[in-house]
Scaffold this active site. Sequence first.
Site, PDB file in Angstrom:
ATOM      1  N   CYS A 176      42.382  36.207  43.828  1.00  0.00           N
ATOM      2  CA  CYS A 176      40.876  36.162  42.978  1.00  0.00           C
ATOM      3  C   CYS A 176      40.423  34.553  43.299  1.00  0.00           C
ATOM      4  CB  CYS A 176      41.256  35.891  41.316  1.00  0.00           C
ATOM      5  SG  CYS A 176      41.751  37.558  40.772  1.00  0.00           S
ATOM      6  N   MET A 177      39.268  34.648  43.293  1.00  0.00           N
ATOM      7  CA  MET A 177      38.320  33.355  43.568  1.00  0.00           C
ATOM      8  C   MET A 177      38.585  32.390  42.595  1.00  0.00           C
ATOM      9  SD  MET A 177      34.818  34.577  45.536  1.00  0.00           S
ATOM     10  CE  MET A 177      34.132  33.059  44.413  1.00  0.00           C
TER      11      MET A 177
END
Length: 138
Positions: free
Chosen positions: A47-48
């Site tokens: 996930c960013m």
Amino acid sequence: MTIDELIENFELFDEWEDRYRYVIDLGRGLPPLEDRYHTDAFKVEGCMSQVWLVPLPSEERRMRFAADSDSAIVKGLAAVLLTAYSDRTPEQILDTDLEAIFARIGLDQHLSPNRRNGFFSMVETIKASAKARIAARD
């Protein structure tokens, strides 16, 4: 709320901006995640944003999860996942067609590829927990 109710709620909105705001509101409705879970052990890779996803102890065979993120939209997406997967058996979790739910809600067309990848990283984390629960029983 059930996943069917969630889908019905999304269908009330004609504009993506309204759906986007609804996703953020869902995230605001999540109970706070205890600080002890904001660790690498519960952090979702891929996930960013920072995302923590925690399988919680539950009664019988049903599984429950808690989540948090430093991003409002990602926290809302986590809330969507918790609606789809919490209080289900591991087998139900593995059988849930999240791609179909994702398409019915309309999120498949409106998330960036990076957000989509992060979303499905959360899905894989949940499914891994379900597989581990099944393996522990066998």
